[in-house]
Design a protein around this motif. Structure first.
Motif, short mmCIF file in Angstrom:
data_model
loop_
_atom_site.label_atom_id
_atom_site.label_comp_id
_atom_site.label_asym_id
_atom_site.label_seq_id
_atom_site.Cartn_x
_atom_site.Cartn_y
_atom_site.Cartn_z
N GLU A 38 0.82 -1.22 0.00
CA GLU A 38 0.00 0.00 0.00
C GLU A 38 0.86 1.27 0.00
O GLU A 38 0.40 2.34 -0.39
N GLU A 39 2.11 1.16 0.43
CA GLU A 39 3.00 2.32 0.52
C GLU A 39 3.93 2.47 -0.68
O GLU A 39 4.68 3.44 -0.75
N TYR A 40 3.88 1.54 -1.62
CA TYR A 40 4.80 1.59 -2.77
C TYR A 40 4.72 2.91 -3.50
O TYR A 40 5.73 3.54 -3.80
N ARG A 41 3.51 3.34 -3.83
CA ARG A 41 3.33 4.55 -4.66
C ARG A 41 3.74 5.83 -3.95
O ARG A 41 4.09 6.81 -4.60
N SER A 42 3.73 5.84 -2.63
CA SER A 42 4.05 7.07 -1.89
C SER A 42 5.49 7.11 -1.41
O SER A 42 5.87 8.04 -0.71
N SER A 43 6.30 6.14 -1.80
CA SER A 43 7.68 6.08 -1.33
C SER A 43 8.63 6.73 -2.33
O SER A 43 8.86 6.20 -3.42
N PRO A 44 9.21 7.87 -1.98
CA PRO A 44 10.16 8.53 -2.89
C PRO A 44 11.43 7.69 -3.10
O PRO A 44 11.99 7.68 -4.19
N ALA A 45 11.86 6.95 -2.07
CA ALA A 45 13.06 6.13 -2.21
C ALA A 45 12.82 4.98 -3.19
O ALA A 45 13.68 4.67 -4.01
N LEU A 46 11.65 4.37 -3.12
CA LEU A 46 11.32 3.29 -4.05
C LEU A 46 11.18 3.84 -5.47
O LEU A 46 11.64 3.23 -6.43
N LYS A 47 10.57 5.00 -5.60
CA LYS A 47 10.41 5.61 -6.92
C LYS A 47 11.78 5.89 -7.55
O LYS A 47 11.99 5.62 -8.74
N GLU A 48 12.73 6.36 -6.77
CA GLU A 48 14.08 6.62 -7.28
C GLU A 48 14.77 5.31 -7.66
O GLU A 48 15.43 5.24 -8.70
N TRP A 49 14.61 4.28 -6.85
CA TRP A 49 15.20 2.98 -7.17
C TRP A 49 14.61 2.44 -8.47
O TRP A 49 15.35 1.93 -9.32
N VAL A 50 13.30 2.56 -8.64
CA VAL A 50 12.64 2.11 -9.86
C VAL A 50 13.16 2.90 -11.06
O VAL A 50 13.46 2.33 -12.11
N ARG A 51 13.31 4.20 -10.92
CA ARG A 51 13.81 5.03 -12.03
C ARG A 51 15.20 4.57 -12.46
O ARG A 51 15.49 4.46 -13.66
N GLN A 52 16.05 4.25 -11.50
CA GLN A 52 17.42 3.86 -11.82
C GLN A 52 17.52 2.42 -12.34
O GLN A 52 18.42 2.11 -13.11
N ASN A 53 16.60 1.54 -11.94
CA ASN A 53 16.74 0.13 -12.24
C ASN A 53 15.67 -0.47 -13.13
O ASN A 53 15.67 -1.68 -13.37
N LYS A 54 14.77 0.33 -13.64
CA LYS A 54 13.61 -0.18 -14.39
C LYS A 54 13.99 -0.97 -15.63
O LYS A 54 13.26 -1.85 -16.05
N ASP A 55 15.13 -0.69 -16.22
CA ASP A 55 15.54 -1.37 -17.44
C ASP A 55 16.38 -2.62 -17.18
O ASP A 55 16.55 -3.44 -18.08
#
Length: 75
Positions: A38-55
């Motif tokens: 439930e907290e995935y979308r509101s986590s800035p740290a997770l969003k940054e990790w996803v941005r760096q590692n999505k590919d």
């Protein structure tokens, strides 16, 4: 002609082990950040990790869409 060795232990119950799956890097990151789904979308740290590692790493497609990212597809 040389005979192949036969593994005679393959039918013994102690030789059959359960398959153990290890956590993927996304699951490891979520565990490190100690956040719930439930907290995935509101986590800035997770969003940054996803941005760096999505590919390079596995990221659920719903989360990519929620963050507005698109992974590059090899082809």
């Amino acid at each position: 002609m040389r005979r192949r060795q036969i593994n005679r232990n393959f039918t013994k119950p102690e030789a059959i082990r359960p398959i153990v799956f290890s956590a993927n890097s996304f699951e490891q990151m979520v565990k490190t950040l100690n956040i719930s789904p439930e907290e995935y979308r509101s986590s800035p740290a997770l969003k940054e990790w996803v941005r760096q590692n999505k590919d390079q790493k596995y990221v659920p497609s719903e989360l990519l869409q929620a963050f507005g990212f698109q992974a590059e597809v090899e082809g």
